[in-house]
Design a protein around this motif. Structure first.
Motif, PDB file in Angstrom:
ATOM      1  N   VAL A  52       0.753  -1.413  -0.083  1.00  0.00           N
ATOM      2  CA  VAL A  52       0.281   0.251   0.054  1.00  0.00           C
ATOM      3  C   VAL A  52       1.437   1.518  -0.579  1.00  0.00           C
ATOM      4  O   VAL A  52       0.116   2.041  -0.489  1.00  0.00           O
ATOM      5  CB  VAL A  52      -1.099  -0.076   1.166  1.00  0.00           C
ATOM      6  N   HIS A  73      -6.483   2.017   8.311  1.00  0.00           N
ATOM      7  CA  HIS A  73      -7.752   1.718   8.194  1.00  0.00           C
ATOM      8  C   HIS A  73      -8.751   3.040   8.014  1.00  0.00           C
ATOM      9  O   HIS A  73      -9.243   2.594   9.167  1.00  0.00           O
ATOM     10  CB  HIS A  73      -8.396   0.252   8.714  1.00  0.00           C
ATOM     11  N   GLY A 104      -9.450  -3.467   3.822  1.00  0.00           N
ATOM     12  CA  GLY A 104      -9.472  -2.013   3.625  1.00  0.00           C
ATOM     13  C   GLY A 104     -11.055  -1.389   3.432  1.00  0.00           C
ATOM     14  O   GLY A 104     -11.549  -1.817   4.030  1.00  0.00           O
ATOM     15  N   PRO A 105     -10.883   0.105   3.286  1.00  0.00           N
ATOM     16  CA  PRO A 105     -10.365   0.272   2.456  1.00  0.00           C
ATOM     17  C   PRO A 105      -9.257   0.840   3.000  1.00  0.00           C
ATOM     18  O   PRO A 105      -8.971   1.205   4.348  1.00  0.00           O
ATOM     19  CB  PRO A 105     -10.462   1.732   1.810  1.00  0.00           C
ATOM     20  N   PHE A 106      -7.848   1.064   2.167  1.00  0.00           N
ATOM     21  CA  PHE A 106      -6.330   2.065   3.530  1.00  0.00           C
ATOM     22  C   PHE A 106      -6.484   3.323   3.093  1.00  0.00           C
ATOM     23  O   PHE A 106      -6.864   3.530   1.419  1.00  0.00           O
ATOM     24  CB  PHE A 106      -5.696   1.196   3.055  1.00  0.00           C
TER      25      PHE A 106
END
Length: 141
Positions: A52, A73, A104-106
């Motif tokens: 990421v 997160h 996620g979403p991250f």
């Protein structure tokens, strides 16, 4: 040397000197979840986090600084808050923290931006934070 009553105060406090600590007590909170949650110690999380950060060009999504240290997160640890936030964003969250952890979403964030989001999240104000950064979040997700 202190004068008057303060001079006597020192002698009364000296016996306690060994028991008085200037360090604050260790308080475990959600900001320390990385220390408590064993999922943060897994090989899978380490690899996902690295990927990421690499995909983000090491840039903080919020302020744009080029020194990302956190993968956040977005939908967080609290299932109820995550469901409400996901509804606002129009995404389907994983139903539990254990699944959201890897799905996620991250967000990639620098330390100060991550801290400010975490404080608001802990105080039940995640949606307020999301509204302040709405354009960046919709672009990212």
């Amino acid at each position: 040397m202190p004068k008057g009553r303060l001079r006597n105060m020192r002698s009364r406090l000296d016996p306690m000197g060994a028991r008085i600590s200037t360090r604050p007590p260790l308080v475990i909170t959600d900001t320390n979840r990385a220390v408590r949650d064993p999922m943060y110690q897994t090989k899978e999380w380490s690899q996902l986090r690295s990927r990421v950060i690499r995909q983000s060009s090491k840039t903080c999504l919020i302020c744009g600084v080029n020194r990302v240290t956190h993968v956040d997160h977005l939908l967080g640890h609290n299932d109820a808050i995550a469901a409400e936030a996901a509804f606002c964003l129009g995404v389907s969250p994983a139903p539990t923290w254990q699944r959201r952890f890897y799905e996620g979403p991250f967000l990639t964030m620098c330390g100060p931006c991550h801290s400010s989001k975490t404080v608001l999240e802990q105080n039940g104000r995640l949606l307020e934070w999301m509204q302040a950064h709405w354009g960046k979040l919709l672009f990212e997700i």
